[in-house]
Design an enzyme around this catalytic site. Structure first.
Site, PDB file in Angstrom:
ATOM      1  N   LYS A 165       0.951   4.700   6.946  1.00 14.51           N
ATOM      2  CA  LYS A 165       0.414   5.646   5.892  1.00 14.51           C
ATOM      3  C   LYS A 165       1.152   7.214   5.818  1.00 14.51           C
ATOM      4  O   LYS A 165       1.890   7.397   6.841  1.00 14.51           O
ATOM      5  CB  LYS A 165      -1.092   5.747   6.076  1.00 14.51           C
ATOM      6  N   SER A 178       0.672  -1.252  -0.031  1.00 11.50           N
ATOM      7  CA  SER A 178       0.090   0.008  -0.039  1.00 11.50           C
ATOM      8  C   SER A 178       0.946   1.372  -0.026  1.00 11.50           C
ATOM      9  O   SER A 178       0.264   2.660  -0.270  1.00 11.50           O
ATOM     10  CB  SER A 178      -1.079   0.116   1.162  1.00 11.50           C
TER      11      SER A 178
END
Length: 216
Positions: free
Chosen positions: A93, A39
């Site tokens: 993230k 990701s």
């Protein structure tokens, strides 16, 4: 039984003390975190072990999220590690929006507080493209699908107080704030800037020596 425990403690107390201090260090000061998914590609690869500075934002009581001293707040561009209550996972993230920011995404182009971010093409493949994204002074690389996806757009949102909007650098393949919502500050574990080591899952878990102590 008490005599047995006492003998074990007496013979190994230095070992137990060192072990306890190591756990405290990893809980409150610094640790590494394994990245199992793509990701955050191309910045972070599957198999990377990233160094997590747990004192970047707060000094906390070991083994808890309780802050004793606030040192700073996350800023745009920071790569953060957080324990997501929504997904019940520890995630990695990038901070895109801080409290008070208005953020929107249109065809994988970000607008922050009405300002369109600048992008520069790096490389293309049949399915994806890598671009440099200038996050208002912080440049980093993102990856997008050439055909776009359902993740390529979201309407303007206002980031609430004490919360953050985060996205994966692999924009069309990341379960981030577009899926789990804003990230409360007290879920944030720390910040990462370095890959400690990396194992190639597609090549018998052999080390990627070129990524040892690689800056991200």
């Amino acid at each position: 039984m008490r005599t047995w425990f006492y003998r074990i403690w007496k013979e190994n107390k230095i070992f137990f003390l060192i072990l306890g201090l190591m756990f405290v260090f990893r809980s409150a000061i610094a640790d590494w975190n394994t990245v199992p998914t793509g990701s955050m590609k191309p910045t972070i690869l599957e198999g990377d072990r990233i160094l997590v500075n747990k004192m970047a934002y707060d000094i906390r009581i070991p083994f808890t999220h309780i802050s004793l001293v606030k040192r700073s707040d996350p800023v745009r561009g920071d790569i953060i590690v957080f324990d997501s209550a929504v997904s019940k996972k520890r995630l990695v993230k990038r901070v895109i929006g801080v409290p008070g920011d208005s953020v929107t995404l249109i065809n994988n182009v970000l607008y922050i507080n009405g300002k369109k971010l600048n992008y520069q093409d790096l490389q293309h493949s049949h399915l994806t493209s890598d671009k440099t994204e200038n996050l208002i002074g912080v440049e980093h690389t993102i990856r997008i699908k050439n055909s776009g996806s359902a993740m390529s757009n979201f309407p303007p949102v206002l980031v609430p107080k004490d919360q953050y909007l985060v996205l994966g650098d692999n924009r069309d393949n990341s379960a981030d704030s577009r899926v789990i919502g804003f990230i409360p500050r007290d879920e944030i574990v720390g910040r990462s800037k370095t890959v400690v080591l990396s194992l190639n899952y597609n090549n018998y878990y052999l080390p990627r020596t070129n990524r040892f102590f690689h800056s991200i």
